[in-house]
Design an enzyme around this catalytic site. Structure first.
Site, PDB file in Angstrom:
ATOM      1  N   ASN A  52     -61.093  37.064 -19.443  1.00 28.54           N
ATOM      2  CA  ASN A  52     -61.374  38.476 -19.735  1.00 28.54           C
ATOM      3  C   ASN A  52     -62.846  38.691 -20.085  1.00 28.54           C
ATOM      4  OD1 ASN A  52     -58.662  39.099 -19.435  1.00 28.54           O
ATOM      5  ND2 ASN A  52     -58.239  39.106 -21.633  1.00 28.54           N
ATOM      6  N   PHE A 102     -47.856  34.082 -19.523  1.00 26.99           N
ATOM      7  CA  PHE A 102     -47.100  34.824 -20.539  1.00 26.99           C
ATOM      8  C   PHE A 102     -46.071  35.664 -19.801  1.00 26.99           C
ATOM      9  CE2 PHE A 102     -46.822  38.777 -23.193  1.00 26.99           C
ATOM     10  CZ  PHE A 102     -46.270  38.206 -24.331  1.00 26.99           C
ATOM     11  N   PHE A 116     -44.417  31.942 -23.754  1.00 22.18           N
ATOM     12  CA  PHE A 116     -45.755  31.585 -23.318  1.00 22.18           C
ATOM     13  C   PHE A 116     -45.756  30.128 -22.889  1.00 22.18           C
ATOM     14  CE2 PHE A 116     -50.135  30.037 -23.980  1.00 22.18           C
ATOM     15  CZ  PHE A 116     -50.771  30.877 -23.079  1.00 22.18           C
ATOM     16  N   ASP A 257     -61.977  41.366 -26.275  1.00 19.94           N
ATOM     17  CA  ASP A 257     -62.678  40.550 -25.263  1.00 19.94           C
ATOM     18  C   ASP A 257     -63.769  41.376 -24.572  1.00 19.94           C
ATOM     19  OD1 ASP A 257     -60.971  38.444 -25.823  1.00 19.94           O
ATOM     20  OD2 ASP A 257     -59.549  38.998 -24.250  1.00 19.94           O
TER      21      ASP A 257
END
Ligand SMILES: Nc1ncnc2c1ncn2[C@@H]1O[C@H](COP(=O)(O)OP(=O)(O)OP(=O)(O)O)[C@@H](O)[C@H]1O
Ligand SMILES: [Mg+2]
Length: 330
Positions: A52, A102, A116, A257
């Protein structure tokens, strides 16, 4: 001079169940649970904190070097990141494991059942930074984002040993890491990023006072969602930057992020701390106003217009020359 972004690389697979989970469970039969939900929607998003941040910097015209571990299913994601300016040549491909994933199903009441799978991410600890530095010439900054814990510790130690400037961004990994590990991730960082909750957790677990944390790092940036961002340094006046007014969050995940991406890019452009934090806030606003953490775009004109409204025309004039003329589009 390059920025290396170490951190998780993952995909999110999000499904919607048009019923209620609680109605599916049979009382007294929990030990025999065997349920399958017929879902009516599947959305996939590219994510992982490392990817990200690299995506955001790529949009802003940098060529960040992504450092992390993925599986053989990474081809499409790899192409996407490269299209957005990310150098993925230092990404390690696992022979045996899939890229971290995820998987989450949400019911009509917003209840969630998720898993996850860390997969190939567990192999990030096999990565050494020195060959990355050698390949790109030199590393200006190494971001140590949330990742496989052993990898985070290894990357941080390598930075300290080799004298690479680094940014500590332990984020969600603070929740379970112990004080000793957190102290080792933070000590000597040029930059420390946390949100407000993580800031409190960090102090509680390390046993360090606010001043002691500041004494261990160069600059501490604390994001406070709609309440703006605080930038602190020992011996300097605290800088407070507002969040972009009229931000309409659709999904706040990824704001952190994006903020880091904007901040680091603007610092690479040579802008000051306050201006860089403003750029970060503006990028974060773009990210939280869409669903997904790499679905936002930064169209030059509208970005600058909104930036000027939030932070003033002079600030926007300072940013304008650095924004790519025709940004890589999402
Ligand atoms: N409601 C909001 N209004 C305006 N800006 C927001 C809002 N929520 C998030 N942001 C922007 O995103 C940035 C990061 O958000 P926040 O402080 O919640 O970090 P975080 O909890 O680490 O986020 P993430 O969910 O991405 O991990 C903020 O500094 C701000 O710029
Ligand atoms: Mg966060």
């Amino acid at each position: 001079m390059s920025v290396a972004v170490t951190g998780s690389i993952a995909t999110d697979h999000l499904m919607t169940f048009p019923g209620s989970f609680s109605e599916q469970f049979v009382e007294g039969q929990m030990e025999n649970v065997s349920l399958s939900f017929l879902v009516d929607d599947l959305v996939q998003h590219r994510g992982g904190a490392g990817a990200n941040m690299a995506y955001g910097m790529g949009l802003l015209g940098l060529t960040p070097v992504l450092v992390g571990s993925v599986g053989s299913d990474f081809d499409d994601y790899d192409a996407w990141l490269q299209r957005h300016g990310v150098d993925t040549k230092s990404v390690r491909w696992s022979d045996v494991k899939h890229t971290a994933r995820f998987t989450c199903t949400t019911d009509v009441g917003g209840k969630q059942i998720a898993s996850f799978y860390s997969g190939a991410m567990a192999e990030a600890s096999m990565i050494e930074l020195a060959p990355v530095a050698a390949r790109v010439g030199s590393l200006d900054l190494v971001i140590i984002g949330p990742n496989d814990p052993t990898a985070m510790v290894r990357h941080t130690e390598e930075c300290r040993e080799r004298g690479y400037r680094f940014m500590a961004d332990p984020s969600q990994q603070l929740a379970w890491a112990d004080g000793e590990m957190i102290r080792s991730l933070v000590d000597g960082a040029d930059l420390l990023f946390t949100n407000e909750y993580e800031a409190a957790l960090l102090k509680q677990k390390t046993g360090w006072t606010h001043e002691e944390v500041l004494g261990r790092v160069g600059t501490w940036v604390t994001t406070r969602a709609a309440n703006g961002v605080r930038v602190e340094q020992t011996g300097a006046e605290t800088i407070e930057v507002i969040a972009v007014p009229e931000t309409k969050p659709v999904e706040p995940t990824g704001g952190g992020d994006a903020l880091r991406a904007g901040f680091v890019a603007a610092r690479q452009w040579g802008l000051g701390l306050e201006r860089a934090t403003q750029v970060g806030s503006a990028v974060a606003t773009a990210a939280v106003e869409v669903v997904g953490t790499q679905e936002y775009d930064l169209p030059r004109e509208s970005f600058l217009e909104r930036f000027a409204l939030a932070f003033g025309a002079d600030a926007a004039d300072e940013v304008a020359p650095h924004l790519p003329q025709s940004p890589r589009s999402a």
